[in-house]
Design a protein around this motif. Structure first.
Motif, PDB file in Angstrom:
ATOM      1  N   LEU A 133      16.938 -10.883  26.807  1.00 46.42           N
ATOM      2  CA  LEU A 133      17.063 -11.617  25.533  1.00 46.42           C
ATOM      3  C   LEU A 133      17.321 -13.137  25.977  1.00 46.42           C
ATOM      4  O   LEU A 133      18.452 -13.134  26.618  1.00 46.42           O
ATOM      5  CB  LEU A 133      18.115 -10.925  24.584  1.00 46.42           C
ATOM      6  N   ASP A 134      16.904 -14.077  25.053  1.00 49.12           N
ATOM      7  CA  ASP A 134      17.243 -15.449  25.689  1.00 49.12           C
ATOM      8  C   ASP A 134      18.707 -15.810  25.103  1.00 49.12           C
ATOM      9  O   ASP A 134      19.255 -15.609  23.929  1.00 49.12           O
ATOM     10  CB  ASP A 134      16.364 -16.434  24.923  1.00 49.12           C
ATOM     11  N   ALA A 135      19.423 -16.586  25.689  1.00 53.29           N
ATOM     12  CA  ALA A 135      20.784 -16.997  25.466  1.00 53.29           C
ATOM     13  C   ALA A 135      20.840 -18.574  25.818  1.00 53.29           C
ATOM     14  O   ALA A 135      20.140 -19.022  26.875  1.00 53.29           O
ATOM     15  CB  ALA A 135      21.851 -16.459  26.330  1.00 53.29           C
ATOM     16  N   ARG A 158      23.539 -16.411  22.415  1.00 52.92           N
ATOM     17  CA  ARG A 158      22.101 -15.931  22.047  1.00 52.92           C
ATOM     18  C   ARG A 158      21.919 -16.287  20.544  1.00 52.92           C
ATOM     19  O   ARG A 158      20.873 -16.540  20.248  1.00 52.92           O
ATOM     20  CB  ARG A 158      22.402 -14.139  21.969  1.00 52.92           C
ATOM     21  N   SER A 192      20.699 -19.553  20.479  1.00 53.25           N
ATOM     22  CA  SER A 192      19.092 -19.552  21.049  1.00 53.25           C
ATOM     23  C   SER A 192      18.282 -19.515  19.844  1.00 53.25           C
ATOM     24  O   SER A 192      17.160 -20.277  19.759  1.00 53.25           O
ATOM     25  CB  SER A 192      18.880 -18.635  21.980  1.00 53.25           C
ATOM     26  N   GLU A 204      19.294 -15.773  30.520  1.00 58.16           N
ATOM     27  CA  GLU A 204      18.818 -14.513  29.679  1.00 58.16           C
ATOM     28  C   GLU A 204      19.726 -13.375  29.933  1.00 58.16           C
ATOM     29  O   GLU A 204      20.301 -13.061  30.927  1.00 58.16           O
ATOM     30  CB  GLU A 204      17.428 -14.240  30.593  1.00 58.16           C
ATOM     31  N   THR A 238      23.969 -11.028  32.844  1.00 59.05           N
ATOM     32  CA  THR A 238      23.230 -12.345  32.619  1.00 59.05           C
ATOM     33  C   THR A 238      22.854 -12.533  33.976  1.00 59.05           C
ATOM     34  O   THR A 238      23.256 -12.462  35.072  1.00 59.05           O
ATOM     35  CB  THR A 238      23.920 -13.294  32.047  1.00 59.05           C
TER      36      THR A 238
END
Length: 445
Positions: free
Chosen positions: A127-129, A147, A150, A22, A14
């Protein structure tokens, strides 16, 4: 309690980005070597890549020997996992048919008449978190849960249908309630229909309602769950248990946004947001022709998999804090009973096959009984690989194995029926008094 119970997953990292996190996830690629789609390439865009003939698959094949949802690939700490989704003709590595396998290097898979080359480590994807460690009723500090938060944060303000999947006890109802509470429908009803708890003969009336005299016993008109949830959210739990003959009726209601009570010819418009949940893999159920493909496609507009607790051990300390606060506010017992270091170590090390529900039930028991309470032993796998203690006499070893099975069975059964002991006893096919004796014998209140 330590903040982390396991080393971080080497397949992910991250970085802070503008107040949110992210997740960096390893990207893999699948290339068709032989078959009708020879030369086609699919690259993972998220955590999972599905291969099959269904249009929802990331790699769509037209090979008639391939199932609609044939296999999935996903990255975990051990490497790239290939999982066969109960396909008709199987997934092979060489001459070996595999159900679950970890690929630690490039590998060739055979599915139907097609051969697929799997290439690892072809890059990374972001990947968005969420930066939040709570979403409504849900608590999670791990990257896996943030995640999920999100995705749920983006889905909540919409009316999109959400399908929640995951093992029993992972918090699917908590996720559904949180979606409702965070939506513009929060002031309207949240209605729950459990497909596993309603007899098939009554399910249509439960969903759609009935008019007086529509069938024997219908002494008065009754609205169904769709009407009761008007303006709010209808949560259809364990939708994988819905019988095949009722699935087209549910699909019709979802598509037309209207229902008809049994015994009525008048269609009633309905305005309810649909959230469904199941512990089954509906893709495998589609392959086995136990679940309609079109209904699955209609439900999985936004699909969210809730991980088992063993995959997010970093969350156990936060969950213990949150659940013990919740239980203490209900005057369940003494929260200080959870402070014993030995008990905390056992909580951290336990496998929790019943997931968050089992953890919550244990904490309640420990707050009542004190430090003498212990998590139920995890049942060893059945079959020749089952763990046994050969140092014990036969009778003692047998009693220990039966006791471990009963504890695991009771935990799973109670979780399946939302801790309703009467419903669990009926499902188990035993007298209620006998069921209560089993509960007391194994430390359940």
């Amino acid at each position: 309690m330590p903040d982390s119970l396991e080393p971080s997953d080497p397949s992910r990292s991250t970085e802070a980005v503008g107040g949110t996190d992210e997740a960096l996830l390893k990207v893999f690629r699948v290339r068709v070597l032989e078959g009708p789609e020879r030369g086609a390439v699919a690259q993972s865009r998220g955590e999972r890549l599905v291969v099959g003939t269904h249009r929802a698959a990331e790699l769509v094949l037209t090979d008639p020997a391939v199932s609609r949802f044939h296999l999935e690939l996903f990255v975990d700490a051990g490497g790239l996992v290939v999982r066969d989704l109960t396909s008709r003709n199987g997934t092979f590595i060489g001459s070996l048919r595999v159900r679950d396998a970890v690929l630690t290097g490039e590998q060739v898979l055979t599915v139907g008449r097609s051969r697929l080359a799997v290439e690892l480590d072809v890059g990374t994807a972001k990947l968005d978190a969420s930066a939040e460690t709570r979403f409504g009723h849900m608590v999670g500090e791990s990257l896996a849960m943030r995640r999920i938060f999100s995705v749920l944060e983006r889905a909540a303000p919409t009316d999109a249908t959400v399908l929640l999947t995951g093992e029993t006890g992972t918090g699917k109802e908590a996720a559904a309630r949180s979606l409702h509470d965070k939506s513009s429908r929060a002031a309207a009803p949240f209605v729950v229909v459990d497909c596993a708890a309603v007899p098939a003969t009554l399910f249509e009336a439960e969903l759609f309602g009935h008019e007086r005299g529509a069938f024997t016993g219908a002494h008065a008109a009754r609205e169904g769950a769709f009407e009761a949830a008007e303006g709010g959210t209808l949560f259809i739990d364990e939708i994988g248990e819905l019988s095949l003959d009722l699935q087209p009726k549910l699909l019709r209601a979802l598509e037309r946004r209207e229902t008809k009570r049994i015994g009525s010819q008048r269609a009633v418009p309905v305005d309810a947001r649909i959230v469904a949940a199941t512990h089954r893999d509906l893709r495998a159920e589609v392959n086995a022709k136990r679940f309609r493909e079109d209904l699955y496609y209609r439900l999985a507009i936004v699909e969210v998999r809730l991980p088992p607790l063993r995959e997010r051990r970093d969350d156990i300390p936060a969950l213990v804090r949150a659940l013990s606060e919740q239980l203490a506010s209900r005057n369940v017992g003494d929260r200080d009973a959870l402070a014993a270091p030995e008990l905390l170590r056992e909580i951290e090390q336990h496998q929790w096959p019943g997931n968050v529900r089992e953890l919550r039930n244990f904490l309640e028991r420990a707050m009542v009984l004190g430090p003498s309470a212990r998590p139920s032993p995890t049942v060893a796998p059945a079959g020749p690989e089952a763990a046994v203690d050969a140092a014990l006499p036969l009778r003692e070893a047998r009693d220990a194995a039966i006791g471990a099975f009963e504890r695991s069975y009771l935990a799973a059964l109670l979780a399946r029926h939302q801790d309703n002991a009467s419903a669990a006893a009926r499902a188990a096919g035993v007298d209620r008094s006998h069921f209560y004796r089993l509960l007391w014998r194994h430390g359940y209140r």
